[in-house]
Design an enzyme around this catalytic site. Structure first.
Site, short mmCIF file in Angstrom:
data_model
loop_
_atom_site.label_atom_id
_atom_site.label_comp_id
_atom_site.label_asym_id
_atom_site.label_seq_id
_atom_site.Cartn_x
_atom_site.Cartn_y
_atom_site.Cartn_z
N ARG A 79 0.86 -1.19 0.00
CA ARG A 79 0.00 0.00 0.00
C ARG A 79 0.90 1.24 0.00
NH1 ARG A 79 -4.11 -0.36 4.77
NH2 ARG A 79 -4.98 -2.04 3.50
N ARG A 148 -2.05 6.32 9.84
CA ARG A 148 -2.02 5.84 8.45
C ARG A 148 -2.12 6.99 7.46
NH1 ARG A 148 -4.18 0.42 8.02
NH2 ARG A 148 -3.38 -0.78 9.77
N LYS A 212 -4.07 0.58 14.71
CA LYS A 212 -4.06 1.54 13.61
C LYS A 212 -4.75 2.85 14.03
CE LYS A 212 -6.37 -1.37 10.95
NZ LYS A 212 -7.24 -2.02 9.95
N LYS A 214 -6.44 6.54 12.20
CA LYS A 214 -6.81 7.11 10.90
C LYS A 214 -7.31 8.55 11.03
CE LYS A 214 -7.86 2.62 8.95
NZ LYS A 214 -8.86 1.74 8.34
N CYS A 433 -14.84 -3.69 -1.02
CA CYS A 433 -13.47 -3.95 -0.60
C CYS A 433 -12.86 -5.00 -1.53
CB CYS A 433 -13.46 -4.42 0.84
SG CYS A 433 -14.10 -6.10 1.01
N CYS A 439 -7.46 -11.16 0.18
CA CYS A 439 -7.61 -10.81 1.59
C CYS A 439 -7.78 -12.07 2.44
CB CYS A 439 -8.82 -9.90 1.80
SG CYS A 439 -9.00 -9.50 3.55
N CYS A 478 -16.22 -9.08 4.79
CA CYS A 478 -16.23 -9.44 6.22
C CYS A 478 -16.60 -8.20 7.01
CB CYS A 478 -14.86 -10.01 6.63
SG CYS A 478 -13.66 -8.77 7.14
N CYS A 482 -13.98 -2.40 5.47
CA CYS A 482 -13.00 -1.66 4.66
C CYS A 482 -13.62 -0.76 3.59
CB CYS A 482 -12.02 -2.64 4.02
SG CYS A 482 -11.06 -3.54 5.25
FE1 SRM Z 1 -9.09 -2.52 5.77
C1 SRM Z 1 -7.71 -5.16 7.36
C2 SRM Z 1 -8.09 -3.71 2.82
C3 SRM Z 1 -9.82 0.46 4.37
C4 SRM Z 1 -10.94 -1.70 8.53
N1 SRM Z 1 -8.02 -4.14 5.21
C5 SRM Z 1 -7.50 -5.09 6.02
C6 SRM Z 1 -6.59 -6.04 5.23
C7 SRM Z 1 -5.19 -5.51 5.30
C8 SRM Z 1 -6.67 -7.52 5.64
C9 SRM Z 1 -5.70 -8.05 6.66
O1 SRM Z 1 -5.55 -7.46 7.74
O2 SRM Z 1 -5.12 -9.09 6.38
C10 SRM Z 1 -7.20 -5.87 3.82
C11 SRM Z 1 -6.29 -6.17 2.64
C12 SRM Z 1 -7.07 -6.73 1.48
C13 SRM Z 1 -6.33 -6.83 0.23
O3 SRM Z 1 -6.15 -7.97 -0.28
O4 SRM Z 1 -5.92 -5.82 -0.33
C14 SRM Z 1 -7.78 -4.49 3.93
N2 SRM Z 1 -8.86 -1.75 3.97
C15 SRM Z 1 -8.52 -2.43 2.85
C16 SRM Z 1 -8.70 -1.59 1.60
C17 SRM Z 1 -7.66 -1.87 0.52
C18 SRM Z 1 -10.12 -1.81 1.07
C19 SRM Z 1 -10.38 -1.38 -0.33
O5 SRM Z 1 -10.92 -2.20 -1.04
O6 SRM Z 1 -10.06 -0.26 -0.70
C20 SRM Z 1 -8.64 -0.18 2.23
C21 SRM Z 1 -7.25 0.37 2.30
C22 SRM Z 1 -7.23 1.74 2.85
C23 SRM Z 1 -5.90 2.42 2.83
O7 SRM Z 1 -5.50 2.85 1.75
O8 SRM Z 1 -5.29 2.57 3.89
C24 SRM Z 1 -9.14 -0.48 3.63
N3 SRM Z 1 -10.11 -0.87 6.38
C25 SRM Z 1 -10.40 0.21 5.61
C26 SRM Z 1 -11.42 1.01 6.21
C27 SRM Z 1 -12.05 2.26 5.62
C28 SRM Z 1 -11.35 3.51 6.04
O9 SRM Z 1 -10.35 3.49 6.75
O10 SRM Z 1 -11.82 4.58 5.65
C29 SRM Z 1 -11.75 0.37 7.41
C30 SRM Z 1 -12.88 0.80 8.38
C31 SRM Z 1 -12.55 2.00 9.17
C32 SRM Z 1 -11.84 1.63 10.42
O11 SRM Z 1 -10.63 1.39 10.38
O12 SRM Z 1 -12.50 1.53 11.46
C33 SRM Z 1 -10.92 -0.79 7.50
N4 SRM Z 1 -9.25 -3.28 7.64
C34 SRM Z 1 -10.11 -2.81 8.60
C35 SRM Z 1 -10.03 -3.70 9.74
C36 SRM Z 1 -10.84 -3.56 11.06
C37 SRM Z 1 -10.21 -2.61 12.01
C38 SRM Z 1 -10.91 -2.57 13.34
O13 SRM Z 1 -10.81 -1.56 14.02
O14 SRM Z 1 -11.54 -3.54 13.73
C39 SRM Z 1 -9.09 -4.70 9.41
C40 SRM Z 1 -8.67 -5.90 10.29
C41 SRM Z 1 -7.69 -5.50 11.34
O15 SRM Z 1 -7.17 -4.39 11.39
O16 SRM Z 1 -7.43 -6.38 12.17
C42 SRM Z 1 -8.64 -4.41 8.08
FE1 SF4 Z 2 -10.74 -8.08 3.70
FE2 SF4 Z 2 -12.81 -7.78 5.29
FE3 SF4 Z 2 -11.39 -5.66 4.59
FE4 SF4 Z 2 -12.91 -6.82 2.83
S1 SF4 Z 2 -13.64 -5.85 4.71
S2 SF4 Z 2 -10.76 -6.22 2.50
S3 SF4 Z 2 -12.80 -8.94 3.39
S4 SF4 Z 2 -10.65 -7.32 5.83
#
Ligand code: SRM
Ligand code: SF4
Length: 571
Positions: A79, A148, A212, A214, A433, A439, A478, A482
């Site tokens: 990323r 981030r 994390k 944000k 996502c 993922c 899930c 995201c």
């Molecule tokens: Fe996310 C984890 C993809 C925005 C909440 N997210 C992941 C991971 C890295 C999976 C992992 O931990 O193994 C995913 C990688 C998938 C892949 O194959 O690329 C992933 N998140 C993404 C992206 C690429 C989604 C997309 O389709 O665009 C976004 C990348 C953003 C960036 O450029 O930094 C992405 N993730 C978000 C958002 C939206 C936002 O931030 O505006 C959220 C919800 C907001 C928040 O953080 O509360 C989000 N991602 C999570 C979470 C849950 C965090 C939590 O507090 O519970 C995880 C899991 C974790 O952190 O354990 C996670």
């Molecule tokens: Fe992966 Fe869940 Fe984030 Fe989708 S919402 S990219 S399935 S961690």
């Protein structure tokens, strides 16, 4: 680490990994040299996140490789760090080339305005990072327990206020970067810190943040960055057309786990008002408070939202004011009306233009008859402005002079991407996502099934005479959230293969979460469940009322909550 819980409970495993890592080095460099496997060890996988890298495997190939007694098809996701989503044409061309040469040939725009590469083999990581460095890009702190990639409403040329806000966001991003040289040492063969000489992380300390963190900057009336979903939000306050300061919001976050009501999405609350010169100091005080009081014993309870939920906003404000020496002003009145990205040609205050180009799920790749990657490369070859990635996974081609418009339009039209290519506003407002196959946490499909879902809903909307209505639909594989599905008017959240929890009723300006209408259904069941709701909306809505607002007012039962469907839809 002064949290009460930490006095009694053991620290989460990641805390020990971080503290033993020598400021995020671990044994990553040694493992990169090991050619006998495409993977790295579990501890180093946690550390590479701070360098913007996740180890993944192709889940489509798991069974076949297990049967052939081969290790999983490991590769990495990277990323990019790109505050406010801004990138020059030269950087675009480099990313385009690196995607082909070192990754799986596609680029993915994320929901936080940056790029991801997928499918990078271990041996290609260093050349890829070196290529980015040559184009003045990096992936430092793009993931991990740190601040981030900072989001900011795109298109600084739109108004002087947008331009000022972009600078504020970038400055805070740079101010809060980790100071460790680990990234340069490991990936760019930078000089090693002399033996025994200890590094300092003045903001983060040796164990960084509990989780994390944000940050997002918005300028009303557009809430394109979904500011209330951010741990820390800055909402621009305007006076006589000038950006005079920001309302600060804290404690937003969306991630949760199915069946665990101790985890939940939460909207940020207003903390107070700051002037632009106070942004960095207040940002640092907020991050430090979370660093010292966030729960380091339980990663499912470690985000700022839980610290504030547990200790209260008044306590938090007091802590932040005393650390920063700043007395926050009263929050000002702000009004958001939309989350939508502008599409097509838009004129800016500086008389340049930008073109808002929709990219379904942010996936930039060439498909038959739809050469998105080629088209954008051709644009980058001639473009003299820059590109902005949007929080809805789209791109804007920015800073286009009136004379250059026709050339860009010709390229887009040649590849079927120009103004003629009319898409429904449901589609333009959709997000998904990544989910499968990369993922590791996906429970169901998301990006790959979105086109089918949109097609089904488009036909229901057409039937109801609503083909031109803007309705937001977001899908994730899930409950981590995201694609911010809990802020969508229609939200699908993966639960099991082919099964989703369905939520409706968020507002179209990102200020209200949606509520559960089905804990587990197929896409077809969801379409049938919502068909009568959409028809009712078409005939009974108030003038100008959004779909989410209508569902919240009329269709959702009063006893429905985020976690419970209550007594059933009111139809
Ligand atoms: Fe996310 C984890 C993809 C925005 C909440 N997210 C992941 C991971 C890295 C999976 C992992 O931990 O193994 C995913 C990688 C998938 C892949 O194959 O690329 C992933 N998140 C993404 C992206 C690429 C989604 C997309 O389709 O665009 C976004 C990348 C953003 C960036 O450029 O930094 C992405 N993730 C978000 C958002 C939206 C936002 O931030 O505006 C959220 C919800 C907001 C928040 O953080 O509360 C989000 N991602 C999570 C979470 C849950 C965090 C939590 O507090 O519970 C995880 C899991 C974790 O952190 O354990 C996670
Ligand atoms: Fe992966 Fe869940 Fe984030 Fe989708 S919402 S990219 S399935 S961690």
């Amino acid at each position: 680490m002064s949290s009460d819980q930490e006095a009694t409970k053991p620290l989460a495993a990641n805390e020990n990994i971080k503290s033993a890592s020598n400021f995020l080095r671990g044994t990553i460099a040694e493992e990169l040299r090991d050619e006998s496997t495409g993977s790295i060890t579990a501890d180093n996988q946690q550390l590479t996140k701070f360098h913007g890298l996740y180890m993944q495997d192709d889940r489509d190939l798991r069974k076949e490789r297990r049967q052939a007694k081969l290790e999983k098809a490991f590769s990495f996701m990277l990323r990019v760090r790109l505050p406010g989503g801004r990138c020059t044409p030269a950087q675009w061309l480099m990313l385009d080339k690196l995607a082909d040469e070192q990754a799986n040939g596609s680029l993915r725009i994320t929901t936080r305005q940056t790029f991801q590469f997928h499918g990078i083999l271990k041996g290609n990581l260093k050349p890829l990072i070196k290529g980015m460095d040559d184009a003045l890009m990096d992936s430092i702190a793009a993931c991990g327990d740190v601040n981030r990639n900072i989001m900011a409403a795109p298109n600084p040329e739109r108004t002087p206020a947008h331009a000022a806000m972009y600078e504020h966001a970038k400055r805070l991003s740079e101010h809060t970067l980790p100071k460790t040289r680990a990234y340069h040492e490991i990936w760019l063969d930078g000089e090693q810190v002399a033996g025994g000489e200890s590094e300092v992380e003045p903001l983060y300390g040796a164990t960084y943040l509990p989780r994390k963190f944000k940050v997002g900057f918005a300028i009303p009336p557009s809430n394109d960055v979904d500011v209330y979903s951010q741990d820390l939000g800055f909402i621009g306050v305007m006076e006589n057309g000038e950006l005079v300061g920001y309302n600060v919001t804290v404690g937003g976050g969306l991630g949760m786990s199915h069946g665990n009501e101790a985890t939940f999405p939460r909207l940020a609350e207003p903390l107070g008002y700051v002037t632009p010169d106070q942004i960095n100091a207040i940002g640092v005080a907020i991050i430090e408070t979370q660093r010292d009081y966030g729960d380091r014993t339980n990663r499912k309870h470690a985000r700022l939202k839980y610290t504030i939920e547990d200790r209260g906003l008044a306590w938090f404000k007091n802590e932040v004011e005393s650390r920063s020496g700043i007395t926050l002003g009263e929050s000002r009145e702000v009004n958001f009306t939309t989350i939508e990205d502008p599409h097509g040609w838009q004129e800016c205050a500086d008389r340049t233009w930008f073109y808002g180009l929709h990219i379904l799920s942010g996936r930039i790749k060439d498909r038959e008859g739809w050469l998105m990657k080629t088209a954008l490369r051709e644009v980058a070859e001639v473009h003299t402005g820059d590109f902005r990635l949007t929080p809805t996974q789209n791109v804007t081609i920015s800073g286009v002079t009136t004379d250059a418009k026709a050339q860009i339009e010709t390229i887009l039209e040649k590849h079927g991407l120009g103004g003629e290519n009319k898409q429904s506003r449901l589609r333009l407002n959709s997000m998904s996502c990544v989910a499968l196959p990369t993922c590791g946490l996906a429970l169901a499909e998301s990006e790959r099934i979105l086109p089918e879902v949109l097609e089904k809903f488009d036909s229901v909307l057409e039937e109801a005479g609503l083909a031109d209505d803007a309705i937001s639909l977001r899908m994730t594989g899930c409950p981590n959230g995201c694609a911010r599905p809990y802020l969508a008017e229609i939200g699908f959240v993966g639960k099991a293969p082919g099964k989703y929890a369905l939520y409706i009723g968020a507002s179209y300006n990102g200020s209200r979460l949606n509520r559960l209408v089905s804990p587990k259904c197929t896409v077809d069941e969801a379409v049938e469940m919502l068909r009568p709701v959409i028809k009712k909306y078409a005939t009974e809505r108030n003038e100008g009322e959004g779909f989410g607002d209508f569902c919240d007012r009329v269709v959702l039962p009063a006893d429905a909550t985020f976690h419970s469907i209550g007594s059933g839809l009111q139809l």
